[in-house]
Design an enzyme around this catalytic site. Sequence first.
Site, PDB file in Angstrom:
ATOM      1  N   LYS A   1     -12.738  -2.540 -36.865  1.00  0.00           N
ATOM      2  CA  LYS A   1     -12.816  -3.676 -37.074  1.00  0.00           C
ATOM      3  C   LYS A   1     -13.768  -4.911 -37.126  1.00  0.00           C
ATOM      4  CE  LYS A   1     -11.019  -7.818 -33.422  1.00  0.00           C
ATOM      5  NZ  LYS A   1      -9.981  -8.438 -32.245  1.00  0.00           N
TER       6      LYS A   1
ATOM      7  N   SER B   1      -6.436 -10.953 -32.274  1.00  0.00           N
ATOM      8  CA  SER B   1      -7.375 -11.113 -33.639  1.00  0.00           C
ATOM      9  C   SER B   1      -7.543  -9.772 -34.817  1.00  0.00           C
ATOM     10  CB  SER B   1      -8.148 -11.283 -32.560  1.00  0.00           C
ATOM     11  OG  SER B   1      -9.056 -10.489 -32.206  1.00  0.00           O
TER      12      SER B   1
ATOM     13  N   SER C   1      -5.195  -8.852 -27.743  1.00  0.00           N
ATOM     14  CA  SER C   1      -5.488  -8.743 -29.542  1.00  0.00           C
ATOM     15  C   SER C   1      -5.502  -7.725 -30.463  1.00  0.00           C
ATOM     16  CB  SER C   1      -7.078  -9.407 -30.282  1.00  0.00           C
ATOM     17  OG  SER C   1      -7.151 -10.698 -29.231  1.00  0.00           O
TER      18      SER C   1
END
Lengths: 461, 59
Positions: A79, A154, A178
């Site tokens: 990420k 997210s 997330s």
Amino acid sequence: MTELPLGLAATARLIAARQISPVELAESALTRAAALNPVLHAFIRLTPELAREQARAAEARQMQGALKGPLDGIPIGHKDIYETAGIPTTGHSRILENHVPDRDATVVRAWAEAGTVTIGKTATHEFAWGGPSFDLPWPPARNPWDPSRFTGGSSTGAGASVAAGIVLGATGSDTGGSIRGPAGLCGLAGIKPTYGLCSRTGVLPLAHSLDTTGPIAWTVEDCALLLRAMAGHDPADPSSADRPAPDLLGGLEGGVKGLRIGIIRHFHEQDITTSPAVRAGVDHLADVLRQEGAVVSEVTLPPLADFHAAGWLILMSEAHAVHEPWLRARFNEYGEILRERLALAALVTAADYLQAQRRRRWLCQQVKAAMADLDLLVTAAQATEAPPIDQVPKFASLEQPGLTIPFNLTGQPALTVCTGFGAGGMPVGAQIIGKPFEDAMVLRAGHAFERATNWRARRAM
Amino acid sequence: MPEPMPEKLFDALIAHAGLVLTPAQRASILNASRHLTAATERLRPQDQVALEPATVFRP
């Protein structure tokens, strides 16, 4: 287009048996990324040079019979809030568009030392909160089950890249859901570990008292393998628990016979509106665990709205504290969604924040008491199947209580598993929640569910 | 759902944060402030006056 084998654990066995080459595996992942990323936008940056270098090293170890373990040669993504030395780490934001760290995040280094092959940096909501946004330097990731749909956030690119079979695992972060949100909407497994189990050093923060790092992968077993490589004390992270990392794999095959599991039915049947497939998925999970020998009963916790109120006031206050200098100086460089969410966060007072932290302590006490005679909890992971990506409201997470943030507040480990498919053939998921630092038991129950069902045989593409 | 935050309070808090909003941004954020009002109302009053926050420092 070359297709990767099913799952990380299965691939690891092929690597160990010299039936698959890490170099070929990396090339396959890069080819698949090149083909799919123009549609899915799962990656904001591919790292082919690093991937090939790491894959060649893994292959050399394979040939020498010196593999480091099951992650050696496995293609993964990070990420883009995880710092990577010499590779831009942007938080998917214009604010850090040119930020090139000089160090790896502790977890990035740990996975690299375990032999993983980094295919690229995955898309995220802006700074892990603002999205899906169409006014940033990179477009939002799309759901491989239907690219017109939202991935959940997210950890958007983590969900998309694993569900599309580009990589076999990815790092995520979870402050209010997330990891578990994208895992649910993309039909994957994802675990938010116990707060303090995994280091956050070198990970761009959102809300310090809630932030957790963790993995997303195709199966629970894959998550266990990835989590084992990232769990453990990090003196550089003040939130890191100074205790030995638990044995996350030793009992994985142990099943759930005799475990006591409480369904928090009011969360997903009364406190908020959920879709029929989501509710059926929780019942299915409970039924399977019961058939596998668990004792399942209902449990009542405080209303979901209490967790929601405390959780979001804390998240917003802490996020505002992180972003305050940029917000004052570079307000209009943020995307519209994060800009307005952070401005809203600026309205939370210190008294509001402390009232939320006081309620948090009370909520922790209530959950602990409710679990006195239980080993695990289950509830839904999200309210519905993935919505169209262009129909997610600007303040979506505030409009209805979410099912994931309660366990950021309490710090408990919480795992999402795929429990089936609903409207439009989109996946749905449910959560399995454990007591603090009993992440291994959560994984054991999730693995038992996957082993007893056939949902892992269906792929997005 | 509660009303948005009183406009004078809203403007004061935005100014305190050092933010300058366009009319469209102001309207959008002011409208969303109803979610904050709902959350803060839900947390008051605390039943236990001596309840410690979850951030108590332990040396």
